[in-house]
Design a protein around this motif. Structure first.
Motif, PDB file in Angstrom:
ATOM      1  N   GLY A  23       2.568  -9.096   4.594  1.00 27.12           N
ATOM      2  CA  GLY A  23       2.378  -9.163   2.985  1.00 27.12           C
ATOM      3  C   GLY A  23       2.020  -7.807   2.678  1.00 27.12           C
ATOM      4  N   SER A  24       2.088  -7.426   1.354  1.00 26.34           N
ATOM      5  CA  SER A  24       1.714  -6.219   0.650  1.00 26.34           C
ATOM      6  C   SER A  24       0.110  -6.061   0.607  1.00 26.34           C
ATOM      7  CB  SER A  24       2.352  -6.144  -0.608  1.00 26.34           C
ATOM      8  OG  SER A  24       1.867  -7.234  -1.542  1.00 26.34           O
ATOM      9  N   PRO A  25      -0.443  -5.112   0.299  1.00 24.26           N
ATOM     10  CA  PRO A  25      -1.794  -4.740   0.025  1.00 24.26           C
ATOM     11  C   PRO A  25      -2.605  -5.595  -1.015  1.00 24.26           C
ATOM     12  CG  PRO A  25      -1.057  -2.764   0.317  1.00 24.26           C
ATOM     13  CD  PRO A  25       0.386  -3.555   0.322  1.00 24.26           C
ATOM     14  N   ARG A  26      -1.566  -5.955  -2.098  1.00 26.10           N
ATOM     15  CA  ARG A  26      -1.958  -6.989  -3.337  1.00 26.10           C
ATOM     16  C   ARG A  26      -2.135  -8.588  -2.648  1.00 26.10           C
ATOM     17  NH1 ARG A  26      -4.388  -8.052  -7.561  1.00 26.10           N
ATOM     18  NH2 ARG A  26      -3.428  -9.818  -8.693  1.00 26.10           N
ATOM     19  N   GLU A  27      -1.492  -8.876  -1.445  1.00 27.10           N
ATOM     20  CA  GLU A  27      -1.551 -10.037  -1.040  1.00 27.10           C
ATOM     21  C   GLU A  27      -3.208 -10.023  -0.327  1.00 27.10           C
ATOM     22  OE1 GLU A  27       2.010 -10.600   1.042  1.00 27.10           O
ATOM     23  OE2 GLU A  27       2.183 -12.384   0.100  1.00 27.10           O
ATOM     24  N   GLY A  28      -3.399  -8.784   0.365  1.00 28.86           N
ATOM     25  CA  GLY A  28      -4.647  -8.904   0.807  1.00 28.86           C
ATOM     26  C   GLY A  28      -5.845  -8.957  -0.137  1.00 28.86           C
ATOM     27  N   HIS A  29      -5.728  -8.210  -1.465  1.00 31.21           N
ATOM     28  CA  HIS A  29      -6.524  -8.370  -2.435  1.00 31.21           C
ATOM     29  C   HIS A  29      -6.712  -9.851  -2.885  1.00 31.21           C
ATOM     30  CE1 HIS A  29      -8.507  -7.172  -6.176  1.00 31.21           C
ATOM     31  NE2 HIS A  29      -7.966  -8.145  -6.675  1.00 31.21           N
ATOM     32  N   ARG A  30      -5.632 -10.597  -2.934  1.00 30.20           N
ATOM     33  CA  ARG A  30      -5.553 -11.860  -3.378  1.00 30.20           C
ATOM     34  C   ARG A  30      -6.515 -12.748  -2.297  1.00 30.20           C
ATOM     35  NH1 ARG A  30      -0.150 -11.409  -5.100  1.00 30.20           N
ATOM     36  NH2 ARG A  30       0.509 -12.583  -3.234  1.00 30.20           N
ATOM     37  N   ASP A  31      -6.266 -12.386  -1.075  1.00 31.55           N
ATOM     38  CA  ASP A  31      -7.140 -13.246  -0.123  1.00 31.55           C
ATOM     39  C   ASP A  31      -8.571 -12.949  -0.256  1.00 31.55           C
ATOM     40  OD1 ASP A  31      -5.066 -14.417   1.641  1.00 31.55           O
ATOM     41  OD2 ASP A  31      -4.260 -12.651   2.569  1.00 31.55           O
ATOM     42  N   ARG A  32      -9.001 -11.753  -0.468  1.00 27.80           N
ATOM     43  CA  ARG A  32     -10.183 -11.375  -0.478  1.00 27.80           C
ATOM     44  C   ARG A  32     -10.883 -12.098  -1.649  1.00 27.80           C
ATOM     45  NH1 ARG A  32      -8.316  -6.251   0.865  1.00 27.80           N
ATOM     46  NH2 ARG A  32      -8.586  -5.270  -1.193  1.00 27.80           N
ATOM     47  N   LEU A  33     -10.041 -12.169  -2.689  1.00 31.78           N
ATOM     48  CA  LEU A  33     -10.484 -12.829  -3.990  1.00 31.78           C
ATOM     49  C   LEU A  33     -10.826 -14.141  -3.658  1.00 31.78           C
ATOM     50  CD1 LEU A  33     -11.138 -12.806  -7.283  1.00 31.78           C
ATOM     51  CD2 LEU A  33      -8.742 -13.322  -7.419  1.00 31.78           C
ATOM     52  N   VAL A  34     -10.252 -14.970  -3.230  1.00 30.58           N
ATOM     53  CA  VAL A  34     -10.336 -16.198  -2.939  1.00 30.58           C
ATOM     54  C   VAL A  34     -11.482 -16.609  -1.862  1.00 30.58           C
ATOM     55  CG1 VAL A  34      -9.279 -18.453  -1.817  1.00 30.58           C
ATOM     56  CG2 VAL A  34      -7.773 -17.094  -3.326  1.00 30.58           C
ATOM     57  N   SER A  35     -11.413 -15.658  -0.978  1.00 34.14           N
ATOM     58  CA  SER A  35     -12.584 -15.835   0.221  1.00 34.14           C
ATOM     59  C   SER A  35     -13.915 -15.507  -0.448  1.00 34.14           C
ATOM     60  CB  SER A  35     -12.271 -14.694   1.343  1.00 34.14           C
ATOM     61  OG  SER A  35     -13.188 -14.792   2.374  1.00 34.14           O
ATOM     62  N   GLY A  36     -13.966 -14.521  -1.381  1.00 34.05           N
ATOM     63  CA  GLY A  36     -15.270 -14.394  -1.982  1.00 34.05           C
ATOM     64  C   GLY A  36     -15.889 -15.468  -2.850  1.00 34.05           C
ATOM     65  N   PHE A  37     -15.068 -16.367  -3.254  1.00 33.46           N
ATOM     66  CA  PHE A  37     -15.524 -17.550  -3.931  1.00 33.46           C
ATOM     67  C   PHE A  37     -15.437 -18.829  -3.103  1.00 33.46           C
ATOM     68  CE2 PHE A  37     -14.301 -15.053  -7.697  1.00 33.46           C
ATOM     69  CZ  PHE A  37     -15.434 -15.421  -8.421  1.00 33.46           C
TER      70      PHE A  37
END
Length: 526
Positions: free
Chosen positions: A332-346
């Protein structure tokens, strides 16, 4: 301590929660804590005290062993660097940040570190229950992180408790030695327990004994590690992962069925009982605090809950964020990595492990004085667990919609691939196996037609064609077979009630029907 009465009350609390939690839209762990807090007002339960060693020995090995048995080793390997980093460095950073915050709020360093360690780890059981809407890969990474960080935080917790009690001096080499012994000794003890268990499984041929061995492995691993001063939690996790890989090659189908049923039920009971018991202890601790201390404790709960989320996000978007991107395997793209981190944070839920550590704090120091702020530690930990479960469970669906993670179809695809490959290879082996078993031509052709029909059903499911004739024939046949099995079971009951067959005969014949009914019910849900 009340024995039978407490067992009955715990069972009733768990049963009530299982029956009404979904209807009233309250997370089961929160409702269990509330029930426990209510029980603390009953005079008979107002002074229930949980022995610290019993909490850590009875609850943690079983809960963590089942989680390690049911996690995906392949997903752990794919995301190993991120999991190790979040399961070690993140939990230490979190414990330290919370300890500093608590010290600034007036708590001495020793209890501050104990409380920081207690609330630092995410909980594998809570993650599995509360993140069912996440893709499999995300859930596996979160669960694996929880399993690793439990071992790390228990080392920090053990050091903090030992220093506060007065049985350990805080030095660099002492802490380094404890960490090395904890990790290396814990993993070694777990591997040894799993190896011994595998040896025994190869030599026993009784289902009851095989089940007993699987029950003893986590407790032997835990006690063996603790005996040498290593991490019992890491020993249990290591043993569970090894057994999950070698166990299916050693035991039998009946054993595997019983193990799944037994462990899923046992961990359900233990997890529920722990939340109720901690609810009792938390309310007992609250009643021991002065009104001003209660207000201070409520403020600490809010401050710690916010700090946990802030530290987790900060870590994920700095050191953890870089590793997360490197270890992604989806292309995936870096955007997908950002979304993963967003979900993992919560998704940093706290749960049973934090509660077990809080209740496991000793009541006395080496000098004979009371452990400082123990009641505050228990109360704040229970409050933080409630806040993280309720708050993050409410926020997570909104975050998931914003993150728009791609749907994970890999489990269904791999299941169909596994079934198709198994049937194709079975058909290839059919002539050879027919000769070996002495099956006649008519039997072979009937079996071949059944297997080929199953292949047609799998093909229809791969094409997502619900109107495919093969799929409709399969669903109709399964429904008919299920109705026939249920009719046979009803006949058995009629014969028993008419005193034409004995209860023993009913159980023997019905067990086969039950297995057949379970198989057919699973086929209708596939």
């Amino acid at each position: 301590m009340l024995g039978p009465e407490l067992v009955v009350v715990l069972g009733l609390a768990i049963a009530i929660t299982a029956g009404v939690a979904d209807r009233i839209r309250i997370a089961p762990p929160v409702l269990l804590l509330v029930i426990g807090a209510g029980l603390a007002f009953v005079p008979q339960f107002a002074h229930v005290e949980l022995p610290a060693d019993a909490v850590l020995l009875l609850f943690l090995p079983a809960l963590l062993y089942w989680e390690s048995l049911t996690t995906s080793l392949r997903e752990i390997r794919k995301n190993l660097r991120g999991i190790v980093l979040m399961g070690t460095l993140l939990v230490v950073v979190t414990a330290g940040a919370v300890a500093v915050l608590l010290h600034l709020l007036g708590m001495p360093w020793g209890p501050a570190w104990v409380l920081g360690a207690a609330v630092a780890p995410t909980d594998a059981t809570a993650v599995g229950v509360l993140t069912k809407m996440l893709p499999r890969r995300n859930v596996t990474v979160l669960r694996a992180e929880s399993l690793v960080n439990d071992g790390t935080t228990l080392v920090v917790y053990g050091i903090a408790v030992a220093v506060t009690v007065g049985t350990q001096q805080l030095t660099f080499w002492g802490v380094s030695g404890m960490l090395a012994l904890s990790y290396l000794g814990g993993v070694a003890a777990g591997l040894l327990a799993a190896w011994v268990g595998a040896l025994v499984l190869r030599r026993v041929d009784t289902v009851v004994l095989e089940n007993l061995v699987t029950l003893l492995v986590p407790f032997v691993a835990f006690l063996g590690a603790e005996a040498i001063g290593a991490s019992g939690v890491l020993a249990v996790v290591a043993a569970g992962i090894v057994v999950s890989q070698v166990g299916p090659k050693l035991d039998r189908a009946e054993t595997r069925q019983q193990v799944r049923s037994f462990w899923s039920f046992l961990t359900f009971l233990l997890n529920g009982a722990l939340f109720v018991l901690v609810g009792i202890e938390a309310m007992v601790a609250a009643r021991a605090l002065e009104p001003a201390e209660l207000l201070r404790a409520a403020g600490i709960i809010g401050a710690v809950a916010v700090a946990l989320v802030v530290v987790r996000f900060a870590f994920l978007n700095t050191a953890g964020g870089a590793v997360w991107l490197v270890t992604r395997t989806t292309g995936g793209s870096p955007r997908e990595g950002h979304r993963d981190r967003l979900v993992s944070g919560f998704a940093g839920f706290r749960g049973a492990v934090s509660l077990a550590m809080a209740v496991g704090v000793p009541r006395m120091l080496e000098s004979g004085a009371a452990f400082p702020d123990r009641d505050l530690i228990v109360f704040v930990t229970a409050g933080v667990v409630v806040v993280t479960i309720v708050g993050q469970a409410l926020v997570l669906p909104v975050v998931l919609r914003r993150a728009a993670l791609p749907e994970d179809e890999s489990v269904g695809e791999e299941r169909r691939y596994a079934e198709r490959t198994a049937i194709e290879e079975a058909l290839d082996a059919l002539p050879r196996l027919a000769r070996a078993t002495g099956a006649d031509r008519a039997t072979v052709e009937r079996v071949r037609k059944d297997y080929e029909a199953h292949l047609d059903v799998i093909q229809a499911r791969e094409e997502s064609d619900d109107d495919h004739p093969a799929l409709q024939r399969h669903d109709t046949a399964v429904a008919l077979e299920l109705a026939l099995v249920q009719h046979k079971a009803a006949t058995l009951l009629r014969l028993r009630d008419a005193d034409e067959i004995d209860d023993l005969v009913l159980r023997q014949v019905r067990s086969g029907y039950d297995a057949e009914e379970a198989r057919l019910s699973g086929a209708t849900q596939a």
